[in-house]
Design a protein around this motif. Structure first.
Motif, PDB file in Angstrom:
ATOM      1  N   THR A 132      -1.213   1.671   7.267  1.00  0.00           N
ATOM      2  CA  THR A 132      -1.550   0.384   6.841  1.00  0.00           C
ATOM      3  C   THR A 132      -0.305  -0.129   5.967  1.00  0.00           C
ATOM      4  O   THR A 132       0.403   0.694   5.570  1.00  0.00           O
ATOM      5  CB  THR A 132      -2.885   0.149   6.283  1.00  0.00           C
ATOM      6  OG1 THR A 132      -2.688   0.428   4.994  1.00  0.00           O
ATOM      7  CG2 THR A 132      -4.245   1.218   6.882  1.00  0.00           C
ATOM      8  N   GLU A 133      -0.437  -1.325   5.759  1.00  0.00           N
ATOM      9  CA  GLU A 133       0.640  -2.094   4.822  1.00  0.00           C
ATOM     10  C   GLU A 133       0.364  -1.500   3.597  1.00  0.00           C
ATOM     11  O   GLU A 133       1.471  -1.298   2.562  1.00  0.00           O
ATOM     12  CB  GLU A 133       0.728  -3.476   4.812  1.00  0.00           C
ATOM     13  CG  GLU A 133      -0.401  -4.123   4.280  1.00  0.00           C
ATOM     14  CD  GLU A 133      -1.771  -4.334   5.366  1.00  0.00           C
ATOM     15  OE1 GLU A 133      -1.911  -3.434   6.062  1.00  0.00           O
ATOM     16  OE2 GLU A 133      -2.665  -5.164   5.151  1.00  0.00           O
ATOM     17  N   THR A 134      -0.713  -0.982   2.951  1.00  0.00           N
ATOM     18  CA  THR A 134      -0.907  -0.575   1.615  1.00  0.00           C
ATOM     19  C   THR A 134      -0.447   1.111   1.513  1.00  0.00           C
ATOM     20  O   THR A 134       0.528   1.341   0.673  1.00  0.00           O
ATOM     21  CB  THR A 134      -2.289  -0.641   1.096  1.00  0.00           C
ATOM     22  OG1 THR A 134      -3.261  -0.243   2.095  1.00  0.00           O
ATOM     23  CG2 THR A 134      -2.584  -2.325   0.798  1.00  0.00           C
ATOM     24  N   LEU A 182      -6.133  -6.950   0.764  1.00  0.00           N
ATOM     25  CA  LEU A 182      -7.345  -7.424   0.295  1.00  0.00           C
ATOM     26  C   LEU A 182      -8.505  -6.770   0.754  1.00  0.00           C
ATOM     27  O   LEU A 182      -8.737  -7.081   1.719  1.00  0.00           O
ATOM     28  CB  LEU A 182      -7.530  -9.127   0.251  1.00  0.00           C
ATOM     29  CG  LEU A 182      -8.737  -9.479  -0.512  1.00  0.00           C
ATOM     30  CD1 LEU A 182      -8.886  -9.233  -1.862  1.00  0.00           C
ATOM     31  CD2 LEU A 182      -8.886 -10.996  -0.022  1.00  0.00           C
ATOM     32  N   THR A 183      -9.425  -6.070  -0.092  1.00  0.00           N
ATOM     33  CA  THR A 183     -10.853  -5.790   0.351  1.00  0.00           C
ATOM     34  C   THR A 183     -11.810  -6.634  -0.441  1.00  0.00           C
ATOM     35  O   THR A 183     -11.708  -6.835  -1.588  1.00  0.00           O
ATOM     36  CB  THR A 183     -10.950  -4.110  -0.224  1.00  0.00           C
ATOM     37  OG1 THR A 183      -9.794  -3.541   0.604  1.00  0.00           O
ATOM     38  CG2 THR A 183     -12.255  -3.658   0.147  1.00  0.00           C
ATOM     39  N   GLU A 235      -2.916   0.919  -3.335  1.00  0.00           N
ATOM     40  CA  GLU A 235      -3.964   0.539  -2.461  1.00  0.00           C
ATOM     41  C   GLU A 235      -4.399  -1.119  -2.537  1.00  0.00           C
ATOM     42  O   GLU A 235      -3.964  -1.677  -3.599  1.00  0.00           O
ATOM     43  CB  GLU A 235      -5.303   1.316  -2.910  1.00  0.00           C
ATOM     44  CG  GLU A 235      -4.828   2.998  -2.777  1.00  0.00           C
ATOM     45  CD  GLU A 235      -4.318   3.641  -3.768  1.00  0.00           C
ATOM     46  OE1 GLU A 235      -3.612   2.812  -4.664  1.00  0.00           O
ATOM     47  OE2 GLU A 235      -4.363   4.844  -3.780  1.00  0.00           O
ATOM     48  N   SER A 236      -5.330  -1.557  -1.638  1.00  0.00           N
ATOM     49  CA  SER A 236      -5.598  -2.875  -1.730  1.00  0.00           C
ATOM     50  C   SER A 236      -6.388  -3.361  -3.189  1.00  0.00           C
ATOM     51  O   SER A 236      -6.810  -2.537  -3.805  1.00  0.00           O
ATOM     52  CB  SER A 236      -6.316  -2.898  -0.569  1.00  0.00           C
ATOM     53  OG  SER A 236      -7.707  -2.321  -0.580  1.00  0.00           O
ATOM     54  N   THR A 237      -6.076  -4.644  -3.369  1.00  0.00           N
ATOM     55  CA  THR A 237      -7.169  -5.183  -4.435  1.00  0.00           C
ATOM     56  C   THR A 237      -8.411  -5.170  -3.814  1.00  0.00           C
ATOM     57  O   THR A 237      -8.713  -5.530  -2.800  1.00  0.00           O
ATOM     58  CB  THR A 237      -6.539  -6.630  -4.667  1.00  0.00           C
ATOM     59  OG1 THR A 237      -5.197  -6.797  -4.805  1.00  0.00           O
ATOM     60  CG2 THR A 237      -7.231  -7.286  -5.838  1.00  0.00           C
ATOM     61  N   VAL A 244      -2.505  -8.340  -4.187  1.00  0.00           N
ATOM     62  CA  VAL A 244      -3.143  -9.621  -4.230  1.00  0.00           C
ATOM     63  C   VAL A 244      -3.558  -9.704  -5.836  1.00  0.00           C
ATOM     64  O   VAL A 244      -4.550  -8.941  -6.159  1.00  0.00           O
ATOM     65  CB  VAL A 244      -4.087 -10.071  -3.307  1.00  0.00           C
ATOM     66  CG1 VAL A 244      -4.682 -11.344  -3.487  1.00  0.00           C
ATOM     67  CG2 VAL A 244      -3.678  -9.616  -1.681  1.00  0.00           C
ATOM     68  N   THR A 245      -2.966 -10.795  -6.561  1.00  0.00           N
ATOM     69  CA  THR A 245      -3.309 -10.555  -7.869  1.00  0.00           C
ATOM     70  C   THR A 245      -4.366 -11.670  -8.407  1.00  0.00           C
ATOM     71  O   THR A 245      -4.761 -12.611  -7.631  1.00  0.00           O
ATOM     72  CB  THR A 245      -1.979 -11.034  -8.752  1.00  0.00           C
ATOM     73  OG1 THR A 245      -1.606 -12.170  -8.337  1.00  0.00           O
ATOM     74  CG2 THR A 245      -0.886  -9.961  -8.374  1.00  0.00           C
ATOM     75  N   ALA A 246      -4.870 -11.687  -9.480  1.00  0.00           N
ATOM     76  CA  ALA A 246      -5.897 -12.598 -10.187  1.00  0.00           C
ATOM     77  C   ALA A 246      -5.288 -14.137  -9.975  1.00  0.00           C
ATOM     78  O   ALA A 246      -5.993 -14.918  -9.568  1.00  0.00           O
ATOM     79  CB  ALA A 246      -6.248 -12.322 -11.532  1.00  0.00           C
ATOM     80  N   GLU A 247      -3.998 -14.248 -10.187  1.00  0.00           N
ATOM     81  CA  GLU A 247      -3.450 -15.509 -10.030  1.00  0.00           C
ATOM     82  C   GLU A 247      -3.559 -16.193  -8.630  1.00  0.00           C
ATOM     83  O   GLU A 247      -3.573 -17.295  -8.500  1.00  0.00           O
ATOM     84  CB  GLU A 247      -1.991 -15.718 -10.508  1.00  0.00           C
ATOM     85  CG  GLU A 247      -1.532 -15.093 -12.171  1.00  0.00           C
ATOM     86  CD  GLU A 247      -1.781 -13.439 -12.368  1.00  0.00           C
ATOM     87  OE1 GLU A 247      -1.049 -12.885 -11.428  1.00  0.00           O
ATOM     88  OE2 GLU A 247      -2.600 -13.285 -13.175  1.00  0.00           O
TER      89      GLU A 247
END
Ligand code: AMP
Ligand code: MG
Length: 513
Positions: A38-40, A102-103, A185-187, A204-207
């Protein structure tokens, strides 16, 4: 568990061989295990809707079965089949971040077995962007549970070779699509609470969430490493992602981190330990002791994320005893990097400035008149001692008009003691030699006085005999026969023995100056 043959098949994501994916999909539909890119990181796929398949997954990984699996889908409409009470913001998040790292966690529907969710009423769902993963998920029937394809507790796999090393003989097939892109690993975002909460940091970050759905919260146990509450993602409680060697993170400003790691790696190597160092492209040249690895460049945190697990695995292969790591900026994907690194370290962090404070001098400069006889002899004598701490040892002259090799008689005496001044060239003393971490030891009183009068703020300047507490003067052999040099050598070597003892006592904190 009976060992089985693990088929490894290369797949080019730009030109996917559909027959290979068909075969892999059939294995999954029949309840088997297939690792895929996978991409992660690499995932260990199983049919997410089969209780039995989840059991096999836990067994192959040696993973505690209370640690739920992420269900991977390839088509957004499929989400509704496995999740219920999907909150309205999900559409916007999926539009922005799916397929991608993203999960999201939702209440599960009845078709998802508890084996897959580790007994929870919620289900974690992700739509990966890797085309091999997407095609495999469809070929398997649409729902593939996949934890990282590593043995539980080891660093996650970022290549098919990593998967084979951990799970060879335990799973049916590995699809080798080359090295992954992201590397961590995914967020994980919990959508069952309002506002949604980040349970695991990732690419994928909080921002990034904030710009789509407004503020999200972050599981406090991720931020406060001393928290005694269990993290909300069950998997985050394990010492995950870990190499076999002890890993210690140095914290401070980068300059101090480098100095501290130099100090610790010197001390470790001296005690016969095999030391690993996690360095960056920018800091690599500053290290010399141990197995030094470049984890990426500080100019691009993504490169560090991509290489981190590979580097941790390489330290395992090289069988290092202890690993020291620099810290990285916890911005963007950097927060995921620091989160994984801290978990790999079991939260062992030490203050770089505390380590640095334990070594007063890092350089010792001997000063004589012309830097061709006694100064270079003293420096070479000290280099031949076993010292508790690492020093740059050199020599300078008060009057050096042009660079010259060492005096031939001095060289002859050193040779007879199995040493040499062959690599020495005389150099003029200057203001650069006055530094807080430099101990300046002069051969004569006159050299010291001259330095003190020329450099107002000169600190750490002593005559050698004064520093070691010897009231003899060092005889000047210049113009004398070889015996004069021999006599000088005798006095010098005794003083340097005492100097080495004193430096070692200082290193152990037994003596001040
Ligand atoms: P891995 O696939 O190896 O990245 O592990 C899956 C991660 O997702 C683990 O940390 C799990 O604890 C987490 N996870 C999966 N399902 C859930 C869930 N329903 N609630 C909270 N965390 C979950
Ligand atoms: Mg994992």
């Amino acid at each position: 568990m009976e060992p089985m043959e693990t088929i490894v098949k290369k797949v080019d994501k730009n030109q996917i061989d559909h027959t290979v994916i068909e075969e892999a999909g059939r294995i999954l539909r029949e309840g088997g295990l297939v690792a895929f890119p996978t991409e992660t990181v690499y995932g260990l796929g199983a049919d997410a809707l089969k209780e039995e398949a989840a059991k096999k997954t836990y067994a192959a990984k040696g993973r505690p079965s209370d640690n739920p699996l992420i269900v991977h889908i390839a088509d957004y409409e499929d989400l509704k089949k496995i999740a219920v009470r999907i909150p309205p913001e999900t559409d916007a998040l999926a539009a922005h971040f799916w397929p991608g790292p993203l999960t999201m966690i939702f209440e599960k529907s009845d078709i998802v077995p508890y084996g897959t969710t580790g007994g929870l009423d919620t289900v974690a769902v992700r739509m990966p962007s890797d085309p091999i993963a997407a095609e495999l998920i469809r070929a398997a029937g649409g729902f593939v549970s996949a934890p990282s394809a590593n043995t539980s507790g080891r660093p996650s796999p970022t290549t098919a070779e990593h998967v084979l090393a951990d799970l060879g003989g335990k799973i049916d097939m590995i699809l080798d699509g080359g090295a992954v892109d992201i590397g961590v690993e995914s967020t994980i975002l919990d959508m069952t609470v309002d506002p949604p909460m980040i349970l695991r940091p990732g690419a994928v970050t909080a921002e990034m969430f904030e710009s789509v759905i407004g503020p999200v919260t972050v599981d406090q146990t991720l931020i406060d490493s001393s928290s005694t509450k269990p993290p909300k993602a069950p998997g985050m409680k394990y010492r995950h992602y870990a190499p076999r060697a002890e890993l210690i993170i140095l914290e401070g400003d980068l300059r101090e981190e480098i100095l501290a790691i130099r100090q610790l790696s010197y001390a470790g190597s001296r005690k016969g330990k095999k030391v690993g160092i996690i360095a960056t492209a920018e800091t690599l040249p500053f290290y010399s002791n141990g197995v030094i690895k470049n984890v990426g460049t500080r100019e691009n945190e993504k490169s560090i994320a991509r290489n981190l697990y590979r580097v941790l695995r390489e330290f395992d292969e090289e069988d290092v005893d202890i690993i020291y790591s620099e810290s990285f900026a916890a911005q963007g994907i950097g927060s995921a990097v620091m989160n994984r690194l801290e978990k790999a370290a079991g939260h062992r962090r030490i203050s770089a400035s505390d380590v640095v404070a334990k070594q007063k001098y890092r350089r010792i400069t001997f000063v004589s008149q012309t830097d061709t006889g006694r100064g270079p002899m003293a420096a070479e004598l000290l280099r031949n001692h076993d010292l508790e701490q690492e020093y740059v040892i050199d020599s300078r002259g008060m009057v050096v008009l042009f660079p010259e090799p060492a005096n031939q008689k001095a060289e002859a005496i050193m040779k007879s003691a199995q040493m040499t001044l062959q690599n020495h060239t005389s150099q003029q003393f200057d203001g650069e030699n006055i530094q807080d971490d430099t101990l300046v030891l002069t051969i004569g009183e006159d050299h010291k006085n001259k330095i003190l009068s020329e450099y107002e703020n000169a600190a750490n300047v002593y005559t050698l005999n004064e520093f070691v507490g010897d009231d003899r003067e060092i005889p000047d052999p210049y113009g004398k026969p070889l015996t004069g040099y021999g006599e000088c050598y005798g006095v010098l070597s005794e003083m340097i023995d005492r100097l080495a003892e004193k430096l070692n006592a200082m290193a152990k904190g037994e003596e001040n100056e």
